[in-house]
Design a protein around this motif. Structure first.
Motif, mmCIF file in Angstrom:
data_model
loop_
_atom_site.group_PDB
_atom_site.id
_atom_site.type_symbol
_atom_site.label_atom_id
_atom_site.label_comp_id
_atom_site.label_asym_id
_atom_site.label_seq_id
_atom_site.Cartn_x
_atom_site.Cartn_y
_atom_site.Cartn_z
ATOM 1 N N LEU A 62 0.736 -0.886 0.079
ATOM 2 C CA LEU A 62 0.088 -0.737 0.414
ATOM 3 C C LEU A 62 1.147 0.959 0.161
ATOM 4 N N THR A 63 1.188 1.741 -1.364
ATOM 5 C CA THR A 63 2.023 3.098 -1.383
ATOM 6 C C THR A 63 0.808 4.505 -0.237
ATOM 7 N N ILE A 64 1.813 4.820 0.880
ATOM 8 C CA ILE A 64 0.759 5.841 1.601
ATOM 9 C C ILE A 64 1.600 7.527 1.225
ATOM 10 N N ILE A 65 2.787 7.259 0.623
ATOM 11 C CA ILE A 65 3.775 8.718 0.899
ATOM 12 C C ILE A 65 4.455 8.255 -0.852
ATOM 13 N N GLU A 66 4.290 9.156 -1.839
ATOM 14 C CA GLU A 66 4.961 8.411 -3.411
ATOM 15 C C GLU A 66 6.142 10.300 -3.015
ATOM 16 N N GLY A 67 6.930 9.842 -4.396
ATOM 17 C CA GLY A 67 8.048 10.806 -4.716
ATOM 18 C C GLY A 67 9.123 10.761 -3.668
ATOM 19 N N CYS A 68 10.220 11.918 -4.238
ATOM 20 C CA CYS A 68 10.406 12.451 -2.773
ATOM 21 C C CYS A 68 10.936 13.539 -2.654
ATOM 22 N N ASP A 69 11.423 14.313 -1.322
ATOM 23 C CA ASP A 69 12.523 15.648 -1.458
ATOM 24 C C ASP A 69 13.312 15.662 -0.582
ATOM 25 N N ARG A 101 -0.865 10.672 0.963
ATOM 26 C CA ARG A 101 -2.256 10.289 0.925
ATOM 27 C C ARG A 101 -3.204 10.464 2.308
ATOM 28 N N THR A 102 -4.121 10.656 2.259
ATOM 29 C CA THR A 102 -4.869 10.762 3.599
ATOM 30 C C THR A 102 -5.086 9.475 3.909
ATOM 31 N N SER A 103 -4.664 9.871 5.606
ATOM 32 C CA SER A 103 -4.663 8.609 6.586
ATOM 33 C C SER A 103 -6.403 8.106 6.725
ATOM 34 N N ALA A 104 -7.268 8.797 6.365
ATOM 35 C CA ALA A 104 -8.676 7.871 6.252
ATOM 36 C C ALA A 104 -8.252 7.135 5.050
ATOM 37 N N SER A 105 -8.001 7.666 4.032
ATOM 38 C CA SER A 105 -7.967 7.281 2.496
ATOM 39 C C SER A 105 -7.110 5.198 3.057
ATOM 40 N N ILE A 106 -5.703 5.654 3.991
ATOM 41 C CA ILE A 106 -4.999 4.704 3.267
ATOM 42 C C ILE A 106 -6.563 3.251 4.623
ATOM 43 N N LEU A 107 -6.900 4.217 5.938
ATOM 44 C CA LEU A 107 -7.010 3.427 6.469
ATOM 45 C C LEU A 107 -8.606 2.500 5.991
ATOM 46 N N LYS A 131 -4.134 14.920 10.279
ATOM 47 C CA LYS A 131 -2.515 15.714 10.748
ATOM 48 C C LYS A 131 -2.241 13.991 11.595
ATOM 49 N N MET A 132 -2.776 13.184 10.802
ATOM 50 C CA MET A 132 -1.841 12.403 11.814
ATOM 51 C C MET A 132 -0.522 11.464 11.168
ATOM 52 N N ARG A 133 0.244 11.557 12.711
ATOM 53 C CA ARG A 133 1.314 11.458 12.367
ATOM 54 C C ARG A 133 1.864 9.873 11.825
ATOM 55 N N PHE A 134 2.749 9.706 10.903
ATOM 56 C CA PHE A 134 3.163 8.406 10.842
ATOM 57 C C PHE A 134 3.483 6.899 11.773
ATOM 58 N N SER A 135 4.088 7.571 13.006
ATOM 59 C CA SER A 135 4.273 6.562 13.822
ATOM 60 C C SER A 135 2.173 6.293 14.751
ATOM 61 N N GLU A 136 2.096 6.993 15.048
ATOM 62 C CA GLU A 136 0.312 6.932 14.780
ATOM 63 C C GLU A 136 -0.614 5.605 13.491
ATOM 64 N N LEU A 137 -0.327 6.400 12.920
ATOM 65 C CA LEU A 137 -0.532 5.615 11.753
ATOM 66 C C LEU A 137 -0.304 4.035 11.552
ATOM 67 N N LEU A 178 4.258 1.652 1.837
ATOM 68 C CA LEU A 178 5.154 1.284 0.758
ATOM 69 C C LEU A 178 5.279 2.966 0.746
ATOM 70 N N GLY A 179 6.460 3.881 0.583
ATOM 71 C CA GLY A 179 7.180 4.992 -0.032
ATOM 72 C C GLY A 179 8.726 5.298 -0.004
ATOM 73 N N GLN A 180 8.611 5.265 -1.025
ATOM 74 C CA GLN A 180 10.083 5.847 -1.007
ATOM 75 C C GLN A 180 11.221 6.909 0.458
ATOM 76 N N THR A 181 10.226 7.171 1.032
ATOM 77 C CA THR A 181 10.683 7.795 1.975
ATOM 78 C C THR A 181 8.892 7.990 3.381
#
Ligand code: 5AD
Ligand code: SF4
Length: 474
Positions: A183-190, A208-214, A245-251, A231-234
């Motif tokens: 499941l991709t949660i973040i695309e691209g890389c800065d 992606r929004t946390s709601a759509s991921i969940l 504004k869910m943090r990654f660890s909360e997600l 998944l995500g490059q980062t």
């Protein structure tokens, strides 16, 4: 993709492959623009993100009424999802396109997707005029439109924008593994590491929004998946774009709490954004797997600066110390590059000594490969190819011994394994532990693929464990 299981889509939409049953898919399949009898073949190179992008691209085609076939010869549309992270991968592309040309039938469409598509753009049409579609990953949302243009008889179509703030989500994803869903949660890389093409080929970071991921995780659990890999490059730079504004660890915790989900994995983490809250989430929630992939790239602060990695050796080692101090034993893997411009023997020795301290459970090791558009392309003091090979061989050998010793320490332990494969040999099975180690094990029982069992470790090699299913096992 060739090794595909044909279960993913059925499980998701409750129908057979190529017979989408959810509303949106059915609407698209019934629409006048649907190709109906069309067939497609999709070949994928590169990273896990590419593999999963291909699953989504396949979903888009299935929803348009196409059927997936196992050989290019049998397909109306041949799609080739490419990788350009190192030169070797990119070189393969044009030779493969040459092979497709030789077998191309009248009316057959050939398309190039992924990082080489983005990097080379319309130049692909001049080098390989038999190609009709060129589309980079940041434009996959446009794929249905591009396919419609091809179906309408357009000879050449492109999707090459990277200045997007959108992610690629599909109603139907043709997942290849019936138990583990990516499941991709973040695309691209800065991050702009000086050697890397990804910021050019995959565009800026979009979460992606946390709601759509969940919501997707809930659907996956309902469909019988028990493991999800975010998944995500980062991946840990995830930034929820919604008001929540869910943090990654909360997600991570929220995904793990979805009923039916037994394992949550995530890759790849960037050291800069790797905080204590992620370790605390792993400590607190058993379903979050005890494994972190944390690429270091080099053990020399000087080289790390040249790579623009945004951390020093010492800062990285602090992250490692934090992980090693966790209440759960967390396995740790990494990526390493040897022969970056200006890397001296002393710098290389620092990478070797970092391995001693970090004690990785696995490492992907690469020779530096100069890539188009990247800042490091113009850096002085290139390292000769033979020297890169020498350093790589030393690094691999050292890491191999570390892995052997680490795996041997696990002998006698009981670990939970998801049963993923049955060997041709009787009573032999294989799967992964929560720490992402491959376990080959003996069981006299008739195991069901996808089940979780307790296995006692009886032996170890650098790359896998050998075990026996425990009598007490589930
Ligand atoms: N040369 C060699 N290795 C590279 N990687 C990325 N770009 C290059 C390059 N130009 C490696 C990094 C990264 C992994 C996915 O690929 O180690 O973490
Ligand atoms: Fe490339 Fe660095 Fe981004 Fe990883 S973090 S994708 S290595 S630019």
């Amino acid at each position: 993709m060739g090794k595909a299981f044909d279960i993913g889509l059925e499980r998701l939409v409750g129908g057979g492959v190529g017979e989408p049953r959810n509303n949106e898919a059915a609407r698209l399949a019934d629409s006048p623009s649907a190709a109906g009898s069309g067939t497609f073949y999709l070949e994928t190179f590169g990273c896990q993100m590419n593999e999963h992008d291909s699953e989504k691209v396949a979903g888009v085609l299935l929803a348009r009424g196409y059927r997936q076939v196992e050989s290019a010869d049998a397909a109306n549309v041949v799609l080739y999802n490419t990788c350009s992270i190192r030169e070797k991968a990119a070189q393969k592309v044009f030779s493969r396109l040459g092979e497709y040309r030789l077998t191309q039938r009248e009316g057959q469409t050939i398309g190039v997707l992924g990082c080489v598509a983005q990097q080379e753009g319309e130049k692909i049409f001049s080098r390989a005029p038999w190609v009709s579609l060129v589309c980079g990953s940041a434009s996959y949302r446009k794929l249905p439109e591009l396919l419609a243009q091809l179906e309408a008889g357009n000879r050449r179509v492109t999707g090459l924008d990277t200045d997007t703030d959108e992610t690629f989500e599909t109603e139907v994803t043709r997942r290849d593994n019936p138990w583990r869903a990516y499941l991709t949660i973040i695309e691209g890389c800065d991050k702009a590491c000086s050697y890397c093409v990804v910021p050019f080929t995959r565009g800026p970071e979009r979460s992606r929004t946390s709601a759509s991921i969940l919501e997707e995780v809930r659907q996956l659990a309902d469909a019988g998946y028990t493991e999800v890999q975010l998944l995500g490059q980062t991946v840990n730079s995830y930034a929820d774009p919604s008001a929540r504004k869910m943090r990654f660890s909360e997600l991570l915790v929220a995904v793990a709490e979805v009923p039916g989900i037994r394992r949550v994995r995530f890759t790849t983490s960037h050291p800069r954004d790797f905080g204590k809250d992620i370790v605390e989430a792993i400590e607190a929630v058993p379903a979050i797997c005890e494994h972190v992939h944390l690429p270091v790239q080099s053990g020399s602060t000087k080289v790390l600066r040249g790579m623009a990695r945004t951390y020093s050796r010492e800062e990285y080692l602090e992250k490692i110390a934090m992980l090693r101090a966790a209440k759960r034993e967390i396995s740790l893997t990494t990526d390493l590059i040897v022969g970056f411009p200006g890397e001296t023997e002393k710098d290389f020795q620092e990478t070797l000594s970092l391995l001693d301290v970090a004690q990785y459970d696995g490492a992907f090791c690469f020779k530096y490969s100069p890539r188009p558009n990247t800042p490091s392309l113009k850096m002085a003091d290139a390292i000769p190819e033979e020297e890169k090979s020498r350093r790589l061989a030393i690094l691999l050998e050292k890491q191999r011994e570390i892995q052997r010793a680490r795996n041997e320490q696990l002998v006698g332990r009981e670990l939970e394994v998801m049963v993923e494969g049955k060997s041709k040999k009787e009573f032999q099975w294989s799967g992964h532990t929560s720490s992402n180690k491959v376990m080959n094990f003996t069981s006299r029982a008739q195991e069901s693929l996808g089940d979780y069992v307790q296995v006692k470790v009886m032996g170890a090699t650098p790359n896998s464990l050998v075990g026996e299913k425990s009598e007490t096992g589930s």
